[in-house]
Motif scaffolding. Structure first.
Motif, PDB file in Angstrom:
ATOM      1  N   UNK A   1       1.098  -1.743  -0.002  1.00 36.21           N
ATOM      2  CA  UNK A   1       0.199   0.154   0.045  1.00 36.21           C
ATOM      3  C   UNK A   1       0.507   1.152  -0.125  1.00 36.21           C
ATOM      4  N   UNK A   2       2.086   1.314   1.165  1.00 37.65           N
ATOM      5  CA  UNK A   2       3.132   2.334   0.818  1.00 37.65           C
ATOM      6  C   UNK A   2       3.746   2.342   0.173  1.00 37.65           C
ATOM      7  N   UNK A   3       4.651   3.419  -0.424  1.00 41.40           N
ATOM      8  CA  UNK A   3       5.650   3.169  -1.173  1.00 41.40           C
ATOM      9  C   UNK A   3       6.924   2.363  -0.074  1.00 41.40           C
ATOM     10  N   UNK A   4       7.207   1.276  -1.901  1.00 42.98           N
ATOM     11  CA  UNK A   4       8.856   0.781  -1.515  1.00 42.98           C
ATOM     12  C   UNK A   4       9.833   1.006  -2.485  1.00 42.98           C
ATOM     13  N   UNK A   5      10.933   1.238  -2.166  1.00 42.68           N
ATOM     14  CA  UNK A   5      11.601   1.186  -3.412  1.00 42.68           C
ATOM     15  C   UNK A   5      11.466   0.455  -4.193  1.00 42.68           C
ATOM     16  N   UNK A   6      12.560   0.723  -6.166  1.00 40.50           N
ATOM     17  CA  UNK A   6      11.798   0.499  -6.832  1.00 40.50           C
ATOM     18  C   UNK A   6      12.886  -0.907  -7.275  1.00 40.50           C
ATOM     19  N   UNK A   7      13.891  -0.593  -6.501  1.00 39.01           N
ATOM     20  CA  UNK A   7      14.916  -1.312  -6.881  1.00 39.01           C
ATOM     21  C   UNK A   7      14.373  -2.704  -5.927  1.00 39.01           C
ATOM     22  N   UNK A   8      14.065  -2.849  -4.969  1.00 39.53           N
ATOM     23  CA  UNK A   8      13.121  -4.042  -3.711  1.00 39.53           C
ATOM     24  C   UNK A   8      12.491  -4.104  -4.542  1.00 39.53           C
ATOM     25  N   UNK A   9      11.430  -4.049  -5.666  1.00 40.87           N
ATOM     26  CA  UNK A   9      10.062  -4.041  -6.444  1.00 40.87           C
ATOM     27  C   UNK A   9      10.883  -4.864  -7.066  1.00 40.87           C
ATOM     28  N   UNK A  10      12.073  -4.949  -7.761  1.00 37.67           N
ATOM     29  CA  UNK A  10      12.829  -5.702  -8.765  1.00 37.67           C
ATOM     30  C   UNK A  10      13.343  -7.071  -8.982  1.00 37.67           C
ATOM     31  N   UNK A  11      13.898  -6.619  -7.569  1.00 32.83           N
ATOM     32  CA  UNK A  11      14.492  -7.595  -6.927  1.00 32.83           C
ATOM     33  C   UNK A  11      13.833  -8.903  -6.358  1.00 32.83           C
ATOM     34  N   UNK A  12      12.388  -8.563  -6.090  1.00 33.51           N
ATOM     35  CA  UNK A  12      11.371  -9.589  -5.530  1.00 33.51           C
ATOM     36  C   UNK A  12      11.190 -10.140  -7.271  1.00 33.51           C
ATOM     37  N   UNK A  13      10.784  -9.358  -7.559  1.00 30.80           N
ATOM     38  CA  UNK A  13      10.598 -10.123  -9.350  1.00 30.80           C
ATOM     39  C   UNK A  13      11.360 -11.108  -9.339  1.00 30.80           C
ATOM     40  N   UNK A  14      12.486 -10.435  -9.934  1.00 34.15           N
ATOM     41  CA  UNK A  14      13.731 -10.718 -10.315  1.00 34.15           C
ATOM     42  C   UNK A  14      13.892 -12.445  -9.316  1.00 34.15           C
ATOM     43  N   UNK A  15      13.371 -12.948  -8.483  1.00 39.33           N
ATOM     44  CA  UNK A  15      13.202 -13.604  -7.502  1.00 39.33           C
ATOM     45  C   UNK A  15      11.960 -15.189  -7.489  1.00 39.33           C
ATOM     46  N   UNK A  16      11.220 -13.829  -7.402  1.00 39.98           N
ATOM     47  CA  UNK A  16       9.982 -14.792  -8.126  1.00 39.98           C
ATOM     48  C   UNK A  16       9.952 -15.854  -9.671  1.00 39.98           C
ATOM     49  N   UNK A  17      10.803 -14.684 -10.379  1.00 39.66           N
ATOM     50  CA  UNK A  17      10.823 -15.893 -11.957  1.00 39.66           C
ATOM     51  C   UNK A  17      11.811 -17.009 -11.674  1.00 39.66           C
ATOM     52  N   UNK A  18      12.222 -16.781  -9.875  1.00 36.09           N
ATOM     53  CA  UNK A  18      13.573 -17.945 -10.817  1.00 36.09           C
ATOM     54  C   UNK A  18      12.325 -19.057 -10.454  1.00 36.09           C
ATOM     55  N   UNK A  19      11.130 -18.603  -9.731  1.00 34.50           N
ATOM     56  CA  UNK A  19       9.851 -19.731  -9.150  1.00 34.50           C
ATOM     57  C   UNK A  19       9.641 -20.830 -10.200  1.00 34.50           C
ATOM     58  N   UNK A  20       9.782 -21.837 -10.788  1.00 30.99           N
ATOM     59  CA  UNK A  20       9.158 -23.078 -11.700  1.00 30.99           C
ATOM     60  C   UNK A  20       7.834 -22.354 -11.352  1.00 30.99           C
ATOM     61  N   UNK A  21       6.841 -22.842 -12.784  1.00 29.61           N
ATOM     62  CA  UNK A  21       5.825 -22.827 -12.382  1.00 29.61           C
ATOM     63  C   UNK A  21       4.746 -24.078 -11.565  1.00 29.61           C
ATOM     64  N   UNK A  22       5.773 -24.795 -11.840  1.00 29.85           N
ATOM     65  CA  UNK A  22       5.375 -26.002 -10.428  1.00 29.85           C
ATOM     66  C   UNK A  22       5.210 -26.383  -9.514  1.00 29.85           C
ATOM     67  N   UNK A  23       6.279 -26.090  -8.992  1.00 25.30           N
ATOM     68  CA  UNK A  23       6.451 -24.891  -7.298  1.00 25.30           C
ATOM     69  C   UNK A  23       5.549 -23.253  -7.163  1.00 25.30           C
ATOM     70  N   UNK A  24       5.489 -22.284  -7.567  1.00 26.09           N
ATOM     71  CA  UNK A  24       4.379 -22.097  -7.294  1.00 26.09           C
ATOM     72  C   UNK A  24       2.701 -22.156  -7.258  1.00 26.09           C
ATOM     73  N   UNK A  25       2.336 -23.394  -8.001  1.00 21.96           N
ATOM     74  CA  UNK A  25       1.183 -24.349  -7.953  1.00 21.96           C
ATOM     75  C   UNK A  25       1.015 -25.438  -6.716  1.00 21.96           C
ATOM     76  N   UNK A  26       2.546 -25.552  -6.797  1.00 20.46           N
ATOM     77  CA  UNK A  26       2.025 -26.883  -5.762  1.00 20.46           C
ATOM     78  C   UNK A  26       2.966 -26.005  -3.985  1.00 20.46           C
ATOM     79  N   UNK A  27       3.058 -25.412  -4.018  1.00 16.29           N
ATOM     80  CA  UNK A  27       2.965 -24.753  -2.738  1.00 16.29           C
ATOM     81  C   UNK A  27       2.370 -23.710  -2.438  1.00 16.29           C
TER      82      UNK A  27
END
Length: 311
Positions: free
Chosen positions: A206-232
Motif C-alpha cells: 500500500x505504501x511506497x517501497x523502493x523500485x529496486x526492492x520490487x525489481x529484486x522481488x520480481x527477479x526472485x519470483x521469476x526463479x521459481x518454476x510454475x510447478x512450485x508456484x502451484x504446489x506451494x
C-alpha cells in the motif's frame, strides 16, 4: 631553531633498554582488545552459504550477527526468497544471530519434484536448526512463512522460543484471494508470466517501497518454476491448522497492516484471539508487507519483542 631545540630538550628523557613490563602488558591488552573487536565485527558480518539438510534439500541462506546471540530465523513469503528482508536485515541489531532462508523451491535453494506442504517446509526448518547445531530459535515469518512458522511451533514445539507472524491469519483455506490467485497460477506453464509476477508483487504494498526492492522481488519470483508456484499454493490452501492454534503457548508477535489485501484486519484479529500469548501490532495505511513498507518501525517493534522473550 633555538625554540625548537629548547622544546626538544624540555621533553622527558627515556632510558635505553627494554620498556617497563606494565607498558608492555598494557600494549598487549590493547592489541588483544582490538583483535577481539575485529573478530566480533567479522563474526557479525553478513555471510551467504548453502547447507544440505536431512530432508533431502539444499537450502541457501544468509547469516549475520553475533554467533553467541539469540537465534532468529527469518522465513519469507510465497515465491519470495531471503531478499524479502533486504530492507530489514541491514538495520537489524547485530547482537542477534540471524538466519534468513531461501526455502525449498525458492530463491537459490534446490527445487525437488514434490513435497511442498506446510509440513514439508516446517520439517526443513527443524532440519536446518539441526544442521546449524541450534536447539531453539525465534521464527519470523511473512505470509506463507508465517504459516510455516505456525506449523513448526505445532510439529516441533521444543524448537521454538517465540514467533513473529507478519501478514498472517489463522489459515489460508477458503481464502477468496488465494483461490483467485490459484486460478491464474494453475494456467502457468514452466516460467510464470513476468507481467503477472510484477503485478502480483506490487499488489502486496500500500505504501511506497523502493523500485529496486520490487525489481529484486520480481527477479526472485521469476526463479521459481510454475510447478512450485502451484504446489506451494496448493499446500497453503489445503492445510488448516486453525483449530490447533491454542496449542502454541510461546510468546507471539502478530504484525499486520490495516490495508492488507490478502488477510483483512478481521482475519488478523482472529489469529490473535486464537493464540494464548499473542501481542498485536497493526500499522495504519499499510498493506500485506509491513516489514517492507515500514521497515524501521517494524525492526524496532521486533527488537523490542525479542528483548522481552530472550532475557
Amino acid at each position: 631553531m633555538r625554540q625548537l631545540l629548547a622544546a626538544l630538550l624540555a621533553l622527558p628523557l627515556f632510558a635505553c633498554g627494554p620498556a617497563p613490563e606494565s607498558d608492555s602488558a598494557e600494549t598487549a591488552a590493547q592489541a588483544q582488545e582490538v583483535q577481539s573487536q575485529e573478530t566480533q565485527e567479522l563474526s557479525a558480518a553478513r555471510r551467504e552459504r548453502s547447507v544440505q539438510l536431512s530432508t533431502g534439500v539444499t537450502l541457501r541462506y544468509v547469516e549475520q550477527g553475533s554467533r553467541n546471540g539469540p537465534v532468529v530465523v527469518f522465513l519469507h513469503g510465497y515465491t519470495d526468497s531471503h531478499h524479502t528482508w533486504d530492507l530489514d536485515l541491514p538495520i537489524f541489531p547485530r547482537n542477534f544471530h540471524v538466519y534468513a532462508l531461501d526455502q525449498r523451491g525458492h530463491g537459490d535453494s534446490t527445487r525437488p519434484a514434490c513435497c511442498y506442504t506446510q509440513q514439508d517446509f516446517a520439517a526443513d526448518v527443524a532440519a536446518f536448526l539441526d544442521a546449524m547445531g541450534e536447539s531453539k530459535a525465534v521464527l519470523v515469518g511473512h505470509s506463507m512463512g508465517s504459516f510455516i512458522a505456525q506449523q513448526v511451533a505445532l510439529d516441533y514445539p521444543d524448537r521454538v522460543k517465540a514467533l513473529v507472524l507478519v501478514g498472517s491469519a489463522p489459515t489460508v483455506a477458503g481464502n477468496e484471494v488465494a483461490l483467485g490467485l490459484k486460478e491464474i497460477v494453475d494456467q502457468q506453464v514452466d516460467t510464470v508470466d513476468p507481467d503477472f509476477v510484477r503485478e502480483f508483487q506490487t499488489s502486496t504494498f500500500t505504501r511506497h517501497v523502493p523500485q529496486r526492492y520490487i525489481d529484486t522481488l520480481v527477479s526472485e519470483s521469476l526463479k521459481v518454476p510454475a510447478r512450485v508456484w502451484q504446489a506451494a499454493l496448493n499446500g497453503l490452501i489445503a492445510e488448516d491448522h486453525s483449530a490447533r492454534l491454542g496449542e502454541i503457548d510461546v510468546p507471539v508477535l502478530v504484525v499486520g497492516g490495516d490495508q492488507d489485501g490478502f488477510f483483512p484486519v478481521e482475519q488478523q484479529q482472529a489469529l490473535v484471539d486464537a493464540l494464548p500469548n499473542a501481542t498485536y501490532v497493526l500499522y495504519p495505511d499499510t498493506g500485506h508487507a509491513p516489514h517492507a513498507e515500514v521497515p524501521h518501525a517494524f525492526v524496532r517493534e521486533v527488537q523490542r519483542f525479542l528483548k522481552s522473550v530472550t532475557k
